[in-house]
Design an enzyme around this catalytic site. Structure first.
Site, PDB file in Angstrom:
ATOM      1  N   HIS A 104       5.277  -0.249   7.838  1.00  0.00           N
ATOM      2  CA  HIS A 104       4.665  -1.394   8.598  1.00  0.00           C
ATOM      3  C   HIS A 104       4.005  -2.143   7.366  1.00  0.00           C
ATOM      4  CE1 HIS A 104       2.596  -3.326  11.821  1.00  0.00           C
ATOM      5  NE2 HIS A 104       1.353  -3.459  10.960  1.00  0.00           N
ATOM      6  N   GLU A 105       2.930  -1.290   6.748  1.00  0.00           N
ATOM      7  CA  GLU A 105       1.901  -1.845   5.673  1.00  0.00           C
ATOM      8  C   GLU A 105       2.619  -2.324   4.485  1.00  0.00           C
ATOM      9  OE1 GLU A 105      -0.969  -2.511   6.377  1.00  0.00           O
ATOM     10  OE2 GLU A 105      -0.691  -1.358   8.253  1.00  0.00           O
ATOM     11  N   HIS A 113       3.967  -5.732   4.841  1.00  0.00           N
ATOM     12  CA  HIS A 113       2.815  -6.593   4.849  1.00  0.00           C
ATOM     13  C   HIS A 113       2.779  -7.239   3.456  1.00  0.00           C
ATOM     14  CE1 HIS A 113       1.656  -7.341   8.942  1.00  0.00           C
ATOM     15  NE2 HIS A 113       1.174  -5.863   9.056  1.00  0.00           N
TER      16      HIS A 113
END
Length: 215
Positions: free
Chosen positions: A23-24, A27
């Site tokens: 997820h990170e 980003h």
């Protein structure tokens, strides 16, 4: 009881770490591809879970196996050619990564345990069904990734959904909306610990998990 909890933790841990990391990382990678080197300079384009984990958000994710959050990736929109649009893409990247990971785990859930089924010896008299463990791990992985994606899509600052909504709204409304971002975290914590968030997204998580797994 203690051994049972330890076993449960060890089964959940890989899925939990994978959900947070990808997820990170998504980003930071999208921000970097759009011209912002901030996340890369901060060491956030990394597969090391310790670079991304937020203690409270990780604890909530572990306890609920559905909702939680990680340490925000630093992003500097001044590097972007189109700050509003690019921030929206950066915000969308995390949930999309979780849905892709959930789909991949669901695929493995359908095919992998069949090849791993059976009892295997462990520590002398103890045995475990390796296929069942992998199956459980993948099932939880699908659930956690769907939950993390949906939770972060809520349009509450500082969640990803707020970046997406700000990119869709007219400039004036987006400015007003983000102006009160500092209140978002307080509101978010209240929603989580009163159980209201769970009531909103848990039915969707259950439905999507069944859909992904073909149940």
């Amino acid at each position: 009881m203690i051994l049972s909890r330890i076993g449960e933790f060890l089964i959940i841990l890989p899925a939990l770490l994978a959900a947070i990391v990808f997820h990170e990382l998504a980003h930071g990678w999208v921000a970097w591809r759009l011209g912002d080197p901030t996340a890369k300079a901060a060491g956030r384009l990394s597969l090391n879970p310790l670079k991304h984990m937020d203690p409270i958000g990780t604890l909530v994710l572990f306890l609920t196996q559905a909702i939680g959050w990680a340490k925000p990736v630093p992003v500097n929109p001044t590097y972007f050619r189109n700050p509003r649009q690019d921030m929206m893409l950066v915000g969308l990247a995390g949930p999309v990564a979780n849905f892709i990971l959930a789909f991949g785990m669901a695929f493995l859930y359908r095919i992998l345990p069949h090849f791993l089924s059976g009892m295997y010896p462990l520590l002398g008299p103890l045995t475990l069904d390796f296929g069942k463990i992998v199956s459980t791990m993948l099932y939880i992985g699908v659930q956690i990734n769907i939950g993390l994606a949906l939770f972060n899509l809520l349009p509450i600052p500082p969640l990803d959904g707020s970046r997406i909504l700000a990119g869709i709204l007219p400039s004036r409304l987006a400015y007003i909306y983000l102006r009160y971002e500092y209140l978002g975290f307080i509101f978010l914590v209240a929603l989580v610990f009163t159980g209201l968030v769970g009531k909103i997204i848990l039915p969707v998580i259950i439905t999507l998990t069944r859909l992904f797994l073909g149940g």
